[in-house]
Design a protein around this motif. Structure first.
Motif, PDB file in Angstrom:
ATOM      1  N   TRP A 200       0.828  -1.201   0.000  1.00 24.63           N
ATOM      2  CA  TRP A 200       0.000   0.000   0.000  1.00 24.63           C
ATOM      3  C   TRP A 200       0.870   1.261   0.000  1.00 24.63           C
ATOM      4  CZ3 TRP A 200      -4.860   1.188  -0.955  1.00 24.63           C
ATOM      5  CH2 TRP A 200      -5.410   2.378  -0.478  1.00 24.63           C
ATOM      6  N   ALA A 203       2.568   1.776  -3.313  1.00 19.62           N
ATOM      7  CA  ALA A 203       1.637   2.247  -4.351  1.00 19.62           C
ATOM      8  C   ALA A 203       1.347   3.732  -4.172  1.00 19.62           C
ATOM      9  CB  ALA A 203       0.352   1.433  -4.307  1.00 19.62           C
ATOM     10  N   ILE A 204       1.214   4.173  -2.913  1.00 17.68           N
ATOM     11  CA  ILE A 204       0.954   5.590  -2.659  1.00 17.68           C
ATOM     12  C   ILE A 204       2.143   6.446  -3.102  1.00 17.68           C
ATOM     13  CG2 ILE A 204       0.796   7.309  -0.810  1.00 17.68           C
ATOM     14  CD1 ILE A 204      -1.256   5.759   0.526  1.00 17.68           C
ATOM     15  N   ASP A 206       4.243   5.741  -5.373  1.00 19.98           N
ATOM     16  CA  ASP A 206       4.231   5.705  -6.831  1.00 19.98           C
ATOM     17  C   ASP A 206       3.222   6.695  -7.409  1.00 19.98           C
ATOM     18  OD1 ASP A 206       4.627   4.990  -9.419  1.00 19.98           O
ATOM     19  OD2 ASP A 206       3.516   3.097  -9.302  1.00 19.98           O
ATOM     20  N   ILE A 207       2.031   6.703  -6.820  1.00 18.61           N
ATOM     21  CA  ILE A 207       0.958   7.536  -7.367  1.00 18.61           C
ATOM     22  C   ILE A 207       1.239   9.019  -7.108  1.00 18.61           C
ATOM     23  CG2 ILE A 207      -0.736   7.792  -5.495  1.00 18.61           C
ATOM     24  CD1 ILE A 207      -2.826   6.633  -7.384  1.00 18.61           C
TER      25      ILE A 207
END
Lengths: 214, 214
Positions: A200, A203-204, A206-207
């Motif tokens: 998680w 991914a954060i 990355d975003i």
DNA sequence: GATTAAAGTGACAAATGTGTCACTTTGGGT
DNA sequence: ACCCAAAGTGACACATTTGTCACTTTAATC
């Protein structure tokens, strides 16, 4: 003969009292430490919000009578503002360490970690903002101090963004406040689907770096 | 002879009452419409939060006595949950219109606009989540309905993301919940520096698309 | 003007939160 | 054993919120 307190030092669960004649007296052991108090204050504040925060709830969680709490704080506004200063101090102390990171890239990762670790601070701040500014002198002073700490925080975050721009790492047309707002807000996204923590967080990151579009 | 109401139609500020003999009686004009009630409910809820929401505050804002409100709702939980169903219905009705957009790109812009227009809905939801589930039957039923509406919302948003993936527009490794969470949370970033609205929105769209890094 | 029924009011009791304080408990030193 | 002073308790008075209800007001028709 009337005793006068020269110094008073709190430690885990009790209090050293230094009397005028330098003789140490250890008074009755406390049922809760300031750490306990602040920890539970944070929990209740997060669960109930400012209006829902009562000394009754807090006393029950600390397993003491309500009256005992009034020995330390006259009302909830004084407690909450004191607690928040304590939280902001901790946060800022860690934020200052960002200067030990050599470049923007490592600072970015450090900041992300820090905000994750202290992700409740945002919600706590919004509770504190509900404290009426018209309160008593102690509360007013605390709120003024909090404003100061806020400014300090923004200044440090601003210089972080500034370095990112100088190093050419940040897309240059984005406003400072928005870049920081994005980083702060992203941390608050609820992980409903229960994705494993590491995944998680990755991914954060990355975003935040590259957005959602291919 | 006892009158029985066959039908009752509310309109701006008054009420048409249809009696058993089909004779129309227009009762005393209402001092506030349901629209007024819901609008102020929303305002008070946003300003005070769930615990701080009282019928006294609401009555004062509507310029009526507190007792008048009890003619319509037995307690604040019933009012707030009813109000929230109304809000979610409005939101979902607009969300369904997303199907009229031909491709992912136009749907993305539509969704962004919609969330901006209804940006308070997030905060309202968190207030509603403070309503105790152990309440009375009416409240329980309302909360169950809200859960349903939530699921409906997530399903629709999920299919939006699905289309983005099929069209190859979305970076494929990001979890659905994170993409949606990112869009939702972005809207909540406070515009402290007072950047003009259009500029702010454009910058948010940009950052959602491509992130903060060069 | 009498009648009707919904809309609205204000006073009441019950419940809950707030702040105070005289009193008890505790853990030492003397 | 006695004293001290801080820690803690529980009862009290006060304020606010909640929910109820008998009563008044209103806008129509008869």
């Amino acid at each position: 003969m009337v005793a006068r307190i020269a110094r008073k030092e709190e430690y885990a669960g009790a209090c050293r009292i230094y009397l005028y004649n330098e003789v140490i007296v250890i008074a009755r052991e406390r049922k809760f430490t300031t750490d306990d108090l602040f920890r539970e204050t944070g929990h209740v504040l997060l669960a109930q919000g400012y209006e829902g925060f009562t000394f009754s709830i807090l006393a029950e969680r600390l397993q003491v009578s309500r009256g005992a709490l009034y020995k330390y704080y006259d009302n909830k506004d004084e407690l909450i503002s004191d607690f928040m200063i304590h939280e902001m101090d901790r946060f800022l102390a860690e934020l200052r360490e960002i200067d030990n990171c050599p470049d923007f890239e490592s600072r970015f990762r450090y900041l992300l970690d820090l905000i994750f670790k202290r992700r409740t601070i945002h919600q706590l701040i919004s509770s504190v903002q509900q404290i009426p500014r018209s309160g008593n002198a102690k509360v007013k002073a605390n709120l003024a101090r909090l404003d100061q700490l806020h400014l300090d925080m923004y200044a440090r975050l601003g210089s972080f963004v500034g370095q990112g721009r100088r190093e050419g790492k940040l897309r240059s047309h984005l406003p400072d406040g928005l870049v920081l707002g994005f980083i702060f807000q992203s941390i608050m996204i609820p992980n409903h689907s229960g994705i494993p923590y590491e995944e998680w967080v990755a991914a954060i990151e990355d975003i935040i770096r590259h957005g959602i579009m291919a």
